[in-house]
Design an enzyme around this catalytic site. Structure first.
Site, PDB file in Angstrom:
ATOM      1  N   LYS A   1       3.768  -8.193   6.346  1.00  0.00           N
ATOM      2  CA  LYS A   1       2.767  -8.582   5.079  1.00  0.00           C
ATOM      3  C   LYS A   1       3.397  -7.842   3.924  1.00  0.00           C
ATOM      4  O   LYS A   1       3.602  -8.368   2.879  1.00  0.00           O
ATOM      5  CB  LYS A   1       1.602  -8.116   5.350  1.00  0.00           C
ATOM      6  CG  LYS A   1       0.533  -8.150   4.448  1.00  0.00           C
ATOM      7  CD  LYS A   1      -0.103  -9.201   3.539  1.00  0.00           C
ATOM      8  CE  LYS A   1      -0.725  -8.905   2.488  1.00  0.00           C
ATOM      9  NZ  LYS A   1      -1.001 -10.305   1.453  1.00  0.00           N
TER      10      LYS A   1
ATOM     11  N   THR B   1      -4.846  -5.115   4.063  1.00  0.00           N
ATOM     12  CA  THR B   1      -3.540  -4.647   3.950  1.00  0.00           C
ATOM     13  C   THR B   1      -3.257  -3.493   3.626  1.00  0.00           C
ATOM     14  O   THR B   1      -3.785  -2.512   2.473  1.00  0.00           O
ATOM     15  CB  THR B   1      -2.810  -5.663   2.475  1.00  0.00           C
ATOM     16  OG1 THR B   1      -3.224  -6.986   2.775  1.00  0.00           O
ATOM     17  CG2 THR B   1      -1.477  -5.330   2.220  1.00  0.00           C
TER      18      THR B   1
ATOM     19  N   LYS C   1      -0.479  -2.407  -5.818  1.00  0.00           N
ATOM     20  CA  LYS C   1      -1.000  -1.794  -4.653  1.00  0.00           C
ATOM     21  C   LYS C   1      -0.010  -2.164  -3.616  1.00  0.00           C
ATOM     22  O   LYS C   1       0.637  -1.369  -2.726  1.00  0.00           O
ATOM     23  CB  LYS C   1      -2.217  -2.079  -4.235  1.00  0.00           C
ATOM     24  CG  LYS C   1      -2.896  -1.568  -2.908  1.00  0.00           C
ATOM     25  CD  LYS C   1      -3.826  -2.579  -2.061  1.00  0.00           C
ATOM     26  CE  LYS C   1      -3.898  -2.234  -0.563  1.00  0.00           C
ATOM     27  NZ  LYS C   1      -4.830  -2.910   0.014  1.00  0.00           N
TER      28      LYS C   1
HETATM   29  P1  NAD Z   1     -12.808  -5.938  -2.338  1.00  0.00           P
HETATM   30  O1  NAD Z   1     -12.738  -4.285  -2.779  1.00  0.00           O
HETATM   31  O2  NAD Z   1     -13.408  -6.889  -2.578  1.00  0.00           O
HETATM   32  O3  NAD Z   1     -13.769  -5.461  -0.796  1.00  0.00           O
HETATM   33  C1  NAD Z   1     -13.486  -4.528  -0.071  1.00  0.00           C
HETATM   34  C2  NAD Z   1     -14.964  -4.262   0.532  1.00  0.00           C
HETATM   35  O4  NAD Z   1     -14.790  -3.177   1.697  1.00  0.00           O
HETATM   36  C3  NAD Z   1     -15.811  -3.446  -0.511  1.00  0.00           C
HETATM   37  O5  NAD Z   1     -17.067  -4.094  -0.478  1.00  0.00           O
HETATM   38  C4  NAD Z   1     -16.132  -2.157  -0.130  1.00  0.00           C
HETATM   39  O6  NAD Z   1     -17.286  -1.521  -0.170  1.00  0.00           O
HETATM   40  C5  NAD Z   1     -15.999  -2.221   1.403  1.00  0.00           C
HETATM   41  N1  NAD Z   1     -15.536  -1.026   2.269  1.00  0.00           N
HETATM   42  C6  NAD Z   1     -14.728  -0.036   2.010  1.00  0.00           C
HETATM   43  N2  NAD Z   1     -14.712   0.875   2.908  1.00  0.00           N
HETATM   44  C7  NAD Z   1     -15.483   0.658   3.968  1.00  0.00           C
HETATM   45  C8  NAD Z   1     -15.847   1.114   5.059  1.00  0.00           C
HETATM   46  N3  NAD Z   1     -15.391   2.327   5.560  1.00  0.00           N
HETATM   47  N4  NAD Z   1     -16.790   0.485   5.820  1.00  0.00           N
HETATM   48  C9  NAD Z   1     -17.495  -0.688   5.471  1.00  0.00           C
HETATM   49  N5  NAD Z   1     -17.247  -1.436   4.142  1.00  0.00           N
HETATM   50  C10 NAD Z   1     -16.135  -0.465   3.484  1.00  0.00           C
HETATM   51  O7  NAD Z   1     -11.447  -6.053  -1.571  1.00  0.00           O
HETATM   52  P2  NAD Z   1     -10.800  -7.389  -1.132  1.00  0.00           P
HETATM   53  O8  NAD Z   1     -10.070  -8.285  -2.198  1.00  0.00           O
HETATM   54  O9  NAD Z   1     -11.994  -8.332  -0.211  1.00  0.00           O
HETATM   55  O10 NAD Z   1      -9.461  -7.032  -0.144  1.00  0.00           O
HETATM   56  C11 NAD Z   1      -9.744  -6.453   1.121  1.00  0.00           C
HETATM   57  C12 NAD Z   1      -8.383  -6.251   1.653  1.00  0.00           C
HETATM   58  O11 NAD Z   1      -7.681  -7.465   1.746  1.00  0.00           O
HETATM   59  C13 NAD Z   1      -7.528  -5.339   0.991  1.00  0.00           C
HETATM   60  O12 NAD Z   1      -6.813  -4.569   1.910  1.00  0.00           O
HETATM   61  C14 NAD Z   1      -6.372  -6.266   0.382  1.00  0.00           C
HETATM   62  O13 NAD Z   1      -5.394  -5.806   0.117  1.00  0.00           O
HETATM   63  C15 NAD Z   1      -6.456  -7.454   1.288  1.00  0.00           C
HETATM   64  N6  NAD Z   1      -6.083  -8.748   0.552  1.00  0.00           N
HETATM   65  C16 NAD Z   1      -6.810  -9.116  -0.658  1.00  0.00           C
HETATM   66  C17 NAD Z   1      -6.498 -10.514  -1.020  1.00  0.00           C
HETATM   67  C18 NAD Z   1      -7.083 -10.752  -2.314  1.00  0.00           C
HETATM   68  O14 NAD Z   1      -6.730 -11.742  -3.003  1.00  0.00           O
HETATM   69  N7  NAD Z   1      -8.335 -10.161  -2.781  1.00  0.00           N
HETATM   70  C19 NAD Z   1      -5.454 -11.151  -0.483  1.00  0.00           C
HETATM   71  C20 NAD Z   1      -4.722 -10.766   0.673  1.00  0.00           C
HETATM   72  C21 NAD Z   1      -5.283  -9.587   1.079  1.00  0.00           C
END
Ligand code: NAD
Length: 303
Positions: free
Chosen positions: A175, A100, A250
């Site tokens: 989204k 997102t 966010k």
């Molecule tokens: P998170 O922080 O748990 O995981 C993100 C991962 O990405 C981390 O482990 C980080 O080290 C890694 N990362 C960052 N930059 C990187 C790069 N350049 N190369 C490789 N790895 C990299 O976050 P999440 O909760 O898994 O969310 C991820 C995405 O999904 C976000 O954009 C969030 O807004 C979206 N999202 C999350 C949810 C939720 O409920 N958690 C729901 C819908 C959408």
């Protein structure tokens, strides 16, 4: 069966990898943080220790990482000596970003991908970690018809509802609009329930009548911010997420940035964003976003 390089082994990425693997795809995970790689490996996943290694045999890339800045770094390169996906992916690799992020970054990365000869779609999801675990995510896909058709069979392993919503960037645009609505309606129903209490109405009565009346909304019917009417809602477990207030903040900020760039007036969303910011600043960023009811009614327990 696709050979997938999955970038971003966080809260969402790991269960998405599990469902891709269960569906028979060959998944190789990569994360910039070694602990995230180790956690996925300890749970039985295959990991690469560099981005280049992850991409060496892949025919599909899926990324699930925090923000537009991270996505640009992952695809366009992370430093002078280290290329990104666009440098290391084999010609013809399909690129799918499920993060997102802001619309501008999504469109810029897709443009750079097209210039480098790749087909890329933005395919953000609705549904939080439980939906990622259950394989019930909804995908909103922005990109060409070809990109959508190529992405669809892979996305199907992670969720049954897959929509093509237009050109590059339209997936994240939709989204952001969806979460702006969820964020605003949670504030709206919280104010309604606070007023109803003061007027002597009990929550269950409000729920029973409003869910079959014109004031009904998802935030009330499926995610009620007070304990009782919806047993599965986070309000019944002291607002353990669910969908964290920090994540909602966010997304509300993304909506406000998009409104500013596009010139749309969104005064209600601006007020809702300010309330989520207060929730986070009071130390409750890890609570579910429906804790905004507790903020409004002065019932927040200490962080
Ligand atoms: P998170 O922080 O748990 O995981 C993100 C991962 O990405 C981390 O482990 C980080 O080290 C890694 N990362 C960052 N930059 C990187 C790069 N350049 N190369 C490789 N790895 C990299 O976050 P999440 O909760 O898994 O969310 C991820 C995405 O999904 C976000 O954009 C969030 O807004 C979206 N999202 C999350 C949810 C939720 O409920 N958690 C729901 C819908 C959408």
């Amino acid at each position: 069966m696709a050979r997938i390089a999955f970038i971003g082994l966080g809260n969402m990425g790991r269960p998405m990898c599990d469902n891709l693997t269960k569906a028979g795809h060959d998944v190789l995970g990569y994360d910039v943080v070694p602990e995230a790689r180790d956690a996925y490996a300890a749970a039985g996943g295959r990991v690469a220790s560099t981005l280049a290694e992850a991409l060496a045999d892949a025919d599909t890339v899926i990324s699930m990482i925090p923000t537009g800045k991270h996505v640009r770094a992952a695809y366009e390169g992370q430093g002078e000596d280290e290329g990104g996906v666009l440098t290391h992916a084999r010609p013809g690799t399909m690129l799918i970003d499920c993060s997102t992020i802001d619309v501008e970054s999504a469109r810029a990365v897709s443009k750079a991908a097209a210039e480098a000869g790749f087909v890329m779609v933005d395919a953000p999801v609705s549904g939080a970690v439980p939906a990622a675990q259950a394989g019930t995510l909804t995908f909103m896909v922005g990109g060409t018809a070809e990109g959508f058709e190529r992405a669809r069979p892979v996305l199907a392993a992670m969720g049954p509802k897959i929509f093509h919503v237009g050109a590059s960037g339209n997936g994240v645009a939709l989204k952001i609009c969806n979460n702006m609505m969820a964020g605003m309606s949670m504030v709206a129903i919280s104010e309604v329930l606070a007023l109803a209490e003061k007027l002597g109405l009990d929550h269950q009565t409000v729920y029973d009548v409003m869910t079959v009346s014109s004031g009904n909304c998802w935030a009330l019917q499926s995610y009620c911010p007070v304990p009782g009417p919806v047993p599965a809602s986070p309000a019944n477990r002291d607002y353990q997420p669910g969908f964290a207030a920090a994540m909602m903040l966010k997304d509300m900020r993304l909506s406000q940035a998009a409104a500013a760039t596009s010139g749309a007036a969104t005064p209600l969303a601006g007020s809702a964003a300010a309330l989520y910011q207060m929730l986070v600043e009071h130390g409750h960023g890890n609570k579910d976003f429906s804790a905004v009811f507790a903020l409004i009614t002065g019932r927040l327990t200490s962080a």
